[in-house]
Design a protein around this motif. Structure first.
Motif, PDB file in Angstrom:
ATOM      1  N   PHE A  77      -5.862   1.220   1.779  1.00  0.00           N
ATOM      2  CA  PHE A  77      -5.370  -0.145   1.624  1.00  0.00           C
ATOM      3  C   PHE A  77      -3.933  -0.262   2.141  1.00  0.00           C
ATOM      4  N   GLY A  78      -3.343   0.875   2.500  1.00  0.00           N
ATOM      5  CA  GLY A  78      -1.954   0.903   2.929  1.00  0.00           C
ATOM      6  C   GLY A  78      -1.853   1.210   4.400  1.00  0.00           C
ATOM      7  N   THR A  79      -1.154   2.312   4.725  1.00  0.00           N
ATOM      8  CA  THR A  79      -0.951   2.699   6.117  1.00  0.00           C
ATOM      9  C   THR A  79      -1.213   4.188   6.283  1.00  0.00           C
ATOM     10  N   GLY A 130       0.784  -1.219   0.000  1.00  0.00           N
ATOM     11  CA  GLY A 130       0.000   0.000   0.000  1.00  0.00           C
ATOM     12  C   GLY A 130       0.815   1.267   0.000  1.00  0.00           C
ATOM     13  N   GLY A 161      -9.452  -3.895   8.324  1.00  0.00           N
ATOM     14  CA  GLY A 161      -8.040  -4.186   8.533  1.00  0.00           C
ATOM     15  C   GLY A 161      -7.688  -4.091  10.000  1.00  0.00           C
ATOM     16  N   GLY A 206      -6.341  -1.556   5.386  1.00  0.00           N
ATOM     17  CA  GLY A 206      -4.934  -1.704   5.719  1.00  0.00           C
ATOM     18  C   GLY A 206      -4.711  -1.484   7.195  1.00  0.00           C
TER      19      GLY A 206
END
Length: 310
Positions: A188-190, A170, A232, A211
């Motif tokens: 979807f990442g951080t 991500g 997440g 994420g």
């Protein structure tokens, strides 16, 4: 007006120089240009990319720089596009984007960026903001790209900020300032919310997390009548306040609270089937409703079952 210490050398749509700064004042760029070598293009006063009808692209190769001077403007009219394959954009003025910016290099903003269309931070691209970014349409952070904020980012009604993409490594938001969401943020990442930073999610708008969200020491996430939908991991190390808001912890998701979650003003926390709410080392002050069909580690929960206040 074009002027520069070594002159502004223009060859078939390419500004080329090994060591030159070209200063452009009050110009409308109406044809494609590519910056090469170590070329620096500096814009002063009020400038336009495109005439609003015909496609125009300004391309920044690695080692080149586009500078918008303090107090100056660059308005990217419809079909006026910037594509950076590794160059640098330094903005101390105002960039108004009415079309597209593709960034695989770096953008440093100490002024203002107004986005009414599309900004895509490509793989390994970086945006560093200590000024103001106002998004009214779309900002995308591709995988392995970074947005570092110590200023203010406002995501307007109907606008979207997307961090990374499903199934891939991500993107990353490092927030040391303020992010106000009046639209949709999908992660979807951080997203790291650092000391003294704040994320506000307002008035029925949604943060979707697939994420990781880290709300670090000294930071705050304030969910005012908004929705946080977690698929997440949310790691709350400081203060998460949900005032008249909804937090949905969904199947396979985890919320880890090692500090304080305030569920106030008829707020709702749904810990759904297959989800985990780990409050073993934290406190939940509940003045609303908590429903649990998943796994709940209560820890220091105040009125977690009754919902009648503390």
């Amino acid at each position: 007006t074009l002027r520069g210490g070594h002159g502004c050398k223009l060859i078939i749509g390419n500004w080329i120089s090994s060591n030159s700064t070209c200063i452009v004042s009050s110009k409308t760029i109406t044809q494609d240009y590519t910056l090469k070598g170590n070329f620096k293009l500096s814009l002063t006063n009020n400038n336009f990319l495109g005439d609003g009808f015909n496609p125009v692209t300004l391309t920044l190769n690695t080692g080149t720089e586009l500078v918008i001077a303090c107090g100056s403007t660059l308005t990217m009219r419809n079909a006026g596009q910037i594509g950076s394959s590794g160059g640098t954009i330094t903005n101390c003025g105002t960039i108004t984007n009415q079309y597209r910016i593709f960034n695989a290099g770096s953008i440093t903003n100490t002024g203002m960026i107004i986005n009414s269309e599309y900004i895509k931070n490509l793989t390994n691209g970086s945006i560093t903001n200590s000024g103001t970014i106002t998004n009214s349409k779309t900002i995308e952070l591709q995988n392995n790209s970074v947005l570092s904020n110590s200023g203010t980012i406002t995501n307007n009604n109907g606008a979207t900020i997307t961090v990374g993409s499903s199934g891939e490594v991500g993107g990353f938001i490092d927030n040391k300032g303020t992010i106000t969401n009046n639209g949709t943020i999908t992660n979807f990442g951080t997203i790291s919310n650092s000391s003294n930073a704040r994320i506000d999610n307002n008035n029925g708008k949604t943060i979707y997390n697939y994420g990781t969200i880290i709300n670090d020491t000294g930071a705050m996430i304030y969910n005012y009548n908004g929705i946080i939908s977690n698929y997440g991991t949310i790691n709350n190390i400081n203060s998460l306040i949900s005032s008249s808001g909804i937090i949905n912890n969904n199947n396979g998701a985890t919320i880890i609270n090692t500090s304080v979650i305030y569920n106030t003003d008829s707020g709702i926390i749904n810990n759904n089937n297959g989800a985990t709410l780990n409050n073993s080392n934290g406190t939940i002050n509940n003045y609303g409703t908590i429903t649990n069909t998943g796994t709940l580690y209560k820890g220091g929960c105040n009125n977690i079952d009754s919902g009648t206040g503390c």
